[in-house]
Design an enzyme around this catalytic site. Structure first.
Site, PDB file in Angstrom:
ATOM      1  N   CYS A   1      42.288  41.289  41.277  1.00 42.25           N
ATOM      2  CA  CYS A   1      42.096  42.507  42.066  1.00 42.25           C
ATOM      3  C   CYS A   1      43.280  43.640  41.862  1.00 42.25           C
ATOM      4  O   CYS A   1      44.324  43.115  41.916  1.00 42.25           O
ATOM      5  CB  CYS A   1      41.772  42.194  43.556  1.00 42.25           C
ATOM      6  SG  CYS A   1      40.573  41.232  43.817  1.00 42.25           S
TER       7      CYS A   1
ATOM      8  N   GLY B   1      34.999  44.372  39.254  1.00 41.17           N
ATOM      9  CA  GLY B   1      35.366  45.825  39.172  1.00 41.17           C
ATOM     10  C   GLY B   1      36.278  46.371  38.093  1.00 41.17           C
ATOM     11  O   GLY B   1      36.964  47.255  38.125  1.00 41.17           O
TER      12      GLY B   1
ATOM     13  N   ARG C   1      29.055  47.222  43.321  1.00 41.06           N
ATOM     14  CA  ARG C   1      29.957  46.450  44.335  1.00 41.06           C
ATOM     15  C   ARG C   1      31.224  47.294  44.648  1.00 41.06           C
ATOM     16  O   ARG C   1      31.738  47.383  45.761  1.00 41.06           O
ATOM     17  CB  ARG C   1      30.597  45.364  43.656  1.00 41.06           C
ATOM     18  CG  ARG C   1      31.785  44.191  44.499  1.00 41.06           C
ATOM     19  CD  ARG C   1      31.957  42.974  43.743  1.00 41.06           C
ATOM     20  NE  ARG C   1      32.262  42.084  44.852  1.00 41.06           N
ATOM     21  CZ  ARG C   1      33.498  42.066  45.341  1.00 41.06           C
ATOM     22  NH1 ARG C   1      34.545  42.656  45.061  1.00 41.06           N
ATOM     23  NH2 ARG C   1      33.762  41.144  46.442  1.00 41.06           N
TER      24      ARG C   1
HETATM   25  P1  XMP Z   1      40.463  34.751  42.951  1.00 44.99           P
HETATM   26  O1  XMP Z   1      41.867  34.886  43.660  1.00 44.99           O
HETATM   27  O2  XMP Z   1      39.805  33.535  43.499  1.00 44.99           O
HETATM   28  O3  XMP Z   1      39.675  35.959  43.624  1.00 44.99           O
HETATM   29  O4  XMP Z   1      40.481  35.025  41.439  1.00 44.99           O
HETATM   30  C1  XMP Z   1      38.266  36.201  43.525  1.00 44.99           C
HETATM   31  C2  XMP Z   1      37.490  37.025  44.438  1.00 44.99           C
HETATM   32  O5  XMP Z   1      38.082  38.440  43.945  1.00 44.99           O
HETATM   33  C3  XMP Z   1      37.156  39.350  44.515  1.00 44.99           C
HETATM   34  N1  XMP Z   1      36.761  40.383  43.180  1.00 44.99           N
HETATM   35  C4  XMP Z   1      37.415  41.460  43.080  1.00 44.99           C
HETATM   36  N2  XMP Z   1      38.194  42.290  43.759  1.00 44.99           N
HETATM   37  N3  XMP Z   1      38.568  43.822  42.234  1.00 44.99           N
HETATM   38  C5  XMP Z   1      38.709  43.333  43.369  1.00 44.99           C
HETATM   39  O6  XMP Z   1      39.405  44.111  44.094  1.00 44.99           O
HETATM   40  C6  XMP Z   1      37.646  43.289  41.225  1.00 44.99           C
HETATM   41  O7  XMP Z   1      37.296  43.535  40.043  1.00 44.99           O
HETATM   42  C7  XMP Z   1      37.145  41.908  41.919  1.00 44.99           C
HETATM   43  N4  XMP Z   1      36.085  40.951  41.155  1.00 44.99           N
HETATM   44  C8  XMP Z   1      36.286  39.902  42.157  1.00 44.99           C
HETATM   45  C9  XMP Z   1      35.734  38.604  44.675  1.00 44.99           C
HETATM   46  O8  XMP Z   1      35.818  38.675  46.314  1.00 44.99           O
HETATM   47  C10 XMP Z   1      36.123  37.333  44.327  1.00 44.99           C
HETATM   48  O9  XMP Z   1      35.613  36.386  45.021  1.00 44.99           O
END
Ligand code: XMP
Length: 506
Positions: free
Chosen positions: A322, A407, A421
């Site tokens: 993120c 994202g 999203r």
């Molecule tokens: P981890 O730390 O387990 O996180 O890899 C997975 C969670 O991250 C969120 N997610 C995103 N958040 N931009 C964001 O700000 C992104 O592109 C993105 N893609 C996923 C989501 O809640 C996921 O479960």
């Protein structure tokens, strides 16, 4: 030590998992005595507090099946992502989980009859299978034409790999023993044993391949015991939807496919779109549980609980991929978000998911200690065999798999559903909120999930509690003590002062 309330009150800045430790308690029970059964939503109970994230490099049917049922331990749940070309494709993934029968491989790697032996070697090298069904389309669902095993190609000279067609070496359809769709596992086992075969293709009434049964899997599956089953004895599965108007059609298809729980997938759950959709689903499909989110404040949580949420998903910008907090300047440290939202949601009887930022097993235990009932993981599962995508070799000789934020530009360009999203679907200018990355090969979830579960059980044993309920009660009544960690304490808590070392993968 201090109580959890004191810890968060004393500190005016936000805290996260790395900022504190939990004090050890008294142990008078074995690690196996720790029961990790927990609430996913108000009505759904699962046996392990583990959820795989609805991301297109983490959860499709294979991950969802593995999350729900795995060797020797209990089940978590997988949430199928929404980034498919059509809603029907997503619903099909849900059906695959629902149709899953232990021991049946429902997406076997296939080959075409006019492919070469060299092609077969490539498949073998990539996927490591020993018996490959031959179909007219080269895929599952195609007409079954034969089966080719290592034995069939043993005596072919390397110089002829490229010119020898599969049709020349395969066992053709008329000499194959197959099973019908209704075949039950014990009968399949009897056939394999009697016929001394390694693989049994399963076909439908049109002679199209629907699954493959492997003798080696069958041997394993004899001690598959507890899994996350619904009332009909099928595995439980969730699916993500977004807040677009056409989500209603998607919901209809997913419900038809038998989905147990829907997650409204949004980076900021406090939106008019989400509230409207949530209320509509609850009014239209009262049997389906809905997880709303994401939220990081009590105010957001109140809005969604008032609108009918059966659980909340917590996290904004804490995930490994993120960049929301950097790009949007909005979000919250995950420790504070989980503690504050979980405490409020508990007062309303709603379970919460700590989503993102889980780097290792200890982080799961910490997230639960802050009030979460379950933990959602993306990055931690992305390098496993069951995550979508193929491995490739990195420049440093490491075997890698792609992992991308939903994202990220990459994911948003793949399908527009990913853009919803982040509320950017109608905008030609894309502002990425995530990155594309690689993860090291972690091997199979059949080994990794038992490791995570046993690791959490050890954490609970050290704290001196036998269940999530006990942990939560003792955290909230102040029996369990916490302590903040200085930066030096954090350094000390990690590996240090060594010439070199190798961190175990798990
Ligand atoms: P981890 O730390 O387990 O996180 O890899 C997975 C969670 O991250 C969120 N997610 C995103 N958040 N931009 C964001 O700000 C992104 O592109 C993105 N893609 C996923 C989501 O809640 C996921 O479960």
């Amino acid at each position: 030590g201090i109580s959890i309330t004191e810890m968060f009150k004393a500190h005016n800045t936000s805290l996260t998992y790395n900022d504190f430790n939990i004090f050890p308690g008294f142990i008078d029970f074995a690690v196996h005595a720790v029961d990790l059964t927990t609430h996913l939503t108000k009505k759904i109970t699962i046996r392990a507090p583990l959820i795989s994230s609805p991301m297109d490099t983490v959860t499709e049917h294979e991950m969802a099946i593995t999350m729900a049922c795995h060797l020797q331990l209990h089940g978590g749940i997988g949430i199928i992502h929404a980034n498919f070309p059509t809603p029907a494709d997503q619903a099909n993934e849900v059906s695959k989980v629902k149709r899953y029968k232990q021991g049946f491989i429902i997406s076997p790697q296939c080959i075409k009859s006019d492919d070469s032996v060299l092609d077969l070697f490539e498949i073998k090298q990539k996927f490591g299978f020993t018996g490959t069904p031959v179909t007219d389309t080269g895929k599952v669902g195609g007409k079954l034409l034969g089966l080719v095993t290592s034995r069939d190609i043993d005596f072919i000279k390397e110089s002829r790999y490229k010119t020898t067609k599969i049709s020349e070496v395969m066992v053709p359809r008329d000499r194959l023993i197959t099973g019908g769709e209704e075949l039950e596992l014990p009968d399949a086992y009897n056939i394999l044993e009697k016929e001394k075969k390694g693989k049994l293709p399963i076909v439908n009434a049109n002679d199209e391949l629907v699954a493959l049964i492997a003798r080696t899997d069958l041997k394993k599956s004899r001690d598959f015991p507890q899994s996350s089953y619904d009332k009909k004895g099928q595995l439980m599965v969730g699916a993500a939807i977004n807040t677009r108007e056409n989500s209603k059609k998607t919901v209809e298809l997913l419900v038809e496919a038998g989905v147990d729980v829907l997650i409204i997938d949004s980076s900021n759950g406090a939106s008019a779109y989400q509230v409207k959709l949530l209320k509509w689903i609850k009014e239209t499909y009262s049997q389906v549980e809905v997880i709303a989110g994401n939220v990081v404040t009590m105010k957001q949580a109140k809005l969604l609980i008032d609108s009918g949420a059966d659980a909340l998903r917590i996290g904004m910008g804490s995930g490994s991929i993120c960049i929301t907090q950097e790009v949007m300047a909005v979000g919250r440290a995950q420790g504070s978000a989980v503690f504050q939202v979980a405490r409020y949601a508990r007062s309303r009887g709603v379970p919460v998911i700590a989503d993102g930022g889980i780097r290792d097993v200890g982080y799961i235990t910490k997230a639960i200690s802050l009030g979460a009932s379950t933990v959602m993981m993306g990055g931690l599962l992305a390098g496993t065999n069951e995550a979508p995508g193929e491995y490739f070799w990195g420049p440093n000789g490491l075997r890698l798999k792609k992992y991308r934020g939903m994202g990220s530009i990459d994911a948003m360009e793949a399908h527009s559903t990913s853009q919803d999203r982040y509320f950017t679907s109608d905008d030609a200018i894309k502002v990425a909120q995530g990155v594309t990355a690689t993860m090291r090969d972690r091997g199979t979830c059949h080994k990794f999930l038992p490791y995570l579960i046993r690791g959490i059980q050890h954490g609970f044993q050290d704290i001196g509690v036998r269940s999530l309920n006990e942990l939560h009660s003792k955290v909230y009544d102040g029996t369990i003590k916490f302590e903040l960690r200085s930066q030096n304490a954090q350094l000390e808590g990690g590996v240090h002062s060594l010439h070199s070392y190798e961190k175990p993968m798990y």
